[in-house]
Design a protein around this motif. Structure first.
Motif, PDB file in Angstrom:
ATOM      1  N   ARG A  82       0.833  -1.215   0.000  1.00 22.83           N
ATOM      2  CA  ARG A  82       0.000   0.000   0.000  1.00 22.83           C
ATOM      3  C   ARG A  82       0.865   1.262   0.000  1.00 22.83           C
ATOM      4  NH1 ARG A  82      -5.083   1.081   0.522  1.00 22.83           N
ATOM      5  NH2 ARG A  82      -5.521  -1.148   0.878  1.00 22.83           N
ATOM      6  N   ASP A  83       0.526   2.179  -0.941  1.00 24.87           N
ATOM      7  CA  ASP A  83       1.169   3.492  -1.067  1.00 24.87           C
ATOM      8  C   ASP A  83       2.686   3.384  -1.260  1.00 24.87           C
ATOM      9  OD1 ASP A  83      -1.314   4.672  -0.708  1.00 24.87           O
ATOM     10  OD2 ASP A  83      -1.077   4.745   1.470  1.00 24.87           O
ATOM     11  N   ALA A  84       3.149   2.343  -1.881  1.00 24.83           N
ATOM     12  CA  ALA A  84       4.585   2.147  -2.072  1.00 24.83           C
ATOM     13  C   ALA A  84       4.884   1.887  -3.548  1.00 24.83           C
ATOM     14  CB  ALA A  84       5.085   0.956  -1.233  1.00 24.83           C
ATOM     15  N   THR A  85       6.169   1.921  -3.859  1.00 22.03           N
ATOM     16  CA  THR A  85       6.634   1.454  -5.157  1.00 22.03           C
ATOM     17  C   THR A  85       6.968  -0.024  -5.015  1.00 22.03           C
ATOM     18  OG1 THR A  85       7.540   3.605  -5.782  1.00 22.03           O
ATOM     19  CG2 THR A  85       8.407   1.677  -6.923  1.00 22.03           C
ATOM     20  N   VAL A  86       6.504  -0.842  -5.955  1.00 20.09           N
ATOM     21  CA  VAL A  86       6.725  -2.292  -5.899  1.00 20.09           C
ATOM     22  C   VAL A  86       7.553  -2.692  -7.118  1.00 20.09           C
ATOM     23  CG1 VAL A  86       5.678  -4.582  -5.809  1.00 20.09           C
ATOM     24  CG2 VAL A  86       4.564  -2.643  -4.675  1.00 20.09           C
ATOM     25  N   LEU A  87       8.743  -3.215  -6.864  1.00 21.70           N
ATOM     26  CA  LEU A  87       9.611  -3.730  -7.928  1.00 21.70           C
ATOM     27  C   LEU A  87       9.440  -5.241  -7.981  1.00 21.70           C
ATOM     28  CD1 LEU A  87      11.964  -3.571  -9.988  1.00 21.70           C
ATOM     29  CD2 LEU A  87      13.534  -3.762  -8.037  1.00 21.70           C
ATOM     30  N   ILE A  88       8.973  -5.762  -9.105  1.00 21.27           N
ATOM     31  CA  ILE A  88       8.757  -7.205  -9.279  1.00 21.27           C
ATOM     32  C   ILE A  88       9.810  -7.725 -10.248  1.00 21.27           C
ATOM     33  CG2 ILE A  88       7.114  -8.990  -9.949  1.00 21.27           C
ATOM     34  CD1 ILE A  88       4.858  -7.087  -9.307  1.00 21.27           C
ATOM     35  N   THR A  89      10.735  -8.527  -9.746  1.00 23.26           N
ATOM     36  CA  THR A  89      11.867  -8.969 -10.561  1.00 23.26           C
ATOM     37  C   THR A  89      11.538 -10.168 -11.453  1.00 23.26           C
ATOM     38  OG1 THR A  89      12.649 -10.417  -8.784  1.00 23.26           O
ATOM     39  CG2 THR A  89      13.469  -8.143  -8.801  1.00 23.26           C
ATOM     40  N   GLN A  90      10.570 -10.969 -11.075  1.00 19.90           N
ATOM     41  CA  GLN A  90      10.173 -12.143 -11.861  1.00 19.90           C
ATOM     42  C   GLN A  90       8.650 -12.149 -11.992  1.00 19.90           C
ATOM     43  OE1 GLN A  90      12.030 -14.444 -13.357  1.00 19.90           O
ATOM     44  NE2 GLN A  90      14.035 -13.819 -12.600  1.00 19.90           N
TER      45      GLN A  90
END
Length: 374
Positions: A82-90
């Motif tokens: 919530r309210d964040a940046t999400v980096l999805i590597t796979q």
């Protein structure tokens, strides 16, 4: 006499130097491991110092005050997105429902090199259109972050979007898709985020602006062992196209028909003429000549006795393993002969010459006829 065998002192003098070298190597390795501490490995791992790791980027972001929770399961990612940046590597290991929930709660989602199948599930308006050489590229777009960062090491997969507000940068290897639920950025290559390339061109500026916009960066490292993927696993039968099933069935029928066609069929018994016919009498005479030539009267006599005993036992109702004494007593009772005479005939000394062998054969023949008549 002086002993030449090495004693304990000589052995110690010979091995102490190699042992000291081995001990020094082990001690040095242990100290190096303790000094470096626990490390992780893997592509874009925030704790990895490898060329493909993300330790340098994570350190820069933390120095700027960005909190980086590292998660490896869908349940953990949904709890802190919530309210964040999400980096999805796979992205291929993220369930569709999980991505939808993360996109609803997060401010910004960054996907690293998603496959065409993953795009069809999570971003229907985005498609992969080809491959690009990874090299320094200009932004060639109006997106704020790429324009501010300038040239960067980009390439890999090329993407395109049908949304009118989507921005295709760096030849299509950077795609920014704004939406009512937050922005989704698609990267065709992880190169600008890695330890090896972070200091090149504008990679650090692009990575910092892309992942450091919010107070928290959820570094999501999906794995195939995520329990949330169990429900989406399909049996092997569902992964085989229908055409392959029909082809396998036809191939199986063809193999069965071929086996039936080529299999051997039972026909009439084929009799083969014997090249040489040897009469039993001739075989017996030939064997006798061999015994005579070898002067094996004793062996021949034992052969005659064994054959006679084998014929007498069933005539007398005895088993094959009957004791010699039982055979002698039964033959003596049937023929009226003395047991000593019968014993000498069936189990006596071997014949010494051909004349004794002939007498033994005659005596055995007479006893057999007497038993048969009794």
């Amino acid at each position: 006499m002086t002993s030449v065998s090495p004693d304990a002192r000589r052995i110690w003098r010979g091995v102490r130097l190699p042992l000291a070298v081995v001990f020094l190597i082990v001690l040095t390795g242990t100290l190096l491991v303790l000094a470096r501490g626990e490390q992780t490995t893997g592509a874009l791992e925030p704790g990895s110092y490898e060329p493909g790791g993300g330790r340098a980027l994570a350190t820069l972001l933390e120095r700027e005050g960005v909190k980086i929770p590292v998660v490896r399961t869908a349940a953990a990612a949904k709890g802190v997105a919530r309210d964040a940046t999400v980096l999805i590597t796979q992205p291929a290991y993220v369930p569709k429902e999980t991505f939808a929930e993360i996109r609803r709660s997060a401010q910004h989602v960054v996907l690293v090199r998603p496959s065409p199948g993953t795009l069809d599930e999570v971003l229907p308006g985005v498609r992969a259109t080809g491959q690009l050489e990874t090299k320094t590229r200009a932004p060639d777009c109006q997106a704020v972050d790429p324009v501010a960062a300038g040239g960067a090491t980009m390439g890999g997969v090329k993407y395109a979007a049908t949304q009118p507000r989507a921005q295709e940068c760096y030849g299509g290897s950077y795609l920014e898709v704004p939406g009512p639920q937050g922005t989704v950025t698609v990267l065709g290559t992880p190169e600008p985020l890695t330890n090896e390339r972070l200091a090149d061109e504008g990679n650090a500026a692009l990575a910092m602006r892309l992942l450091g916009k919010h107070e928290r960066l959820v570094w999501y490292l999906p794995t195939p062992g995520d329990p949330s993927l169990e429900a989406e696993k399909k049996p092997l039968s569902e992964l085989i196209p229908a055409g392959w099933s029909y082809a396998a069935l036809q191939a199986g029928i063809a193999v069965v028909l071929l086996a039936l066609w080529r299999s051997r069929r039972l026909g009439p018994v084929v009799s083969e003429p014997i090249p040489v016919v040897v009469r039993a009498a001739e075989a017996t005479e030939g064997r006798a000549r061999l015994y005579r030539k070898a002067k094996a009267a004793a062996h021949a006599g034992e052969t005659l006795r064994e054959a006679a005993r084998a014929r007498l036992r069933p005539l007398l109702g005895l088993t094959r393993d009957a004791e010699p004494a039982a055979l002698v007593q039964t033959v003596a009772a049937r023929t009226g002969r003395a047991p000593a005479e019968v014993g000498a005939l069936l189990y006596g000394d071997p014949p010494a010459d051909d004349a004794a062998l002939v007498r033994l054969a005659d005596g055995l023949d007479v006893v057999e006829r007497e038993v048969e008549r009794s």
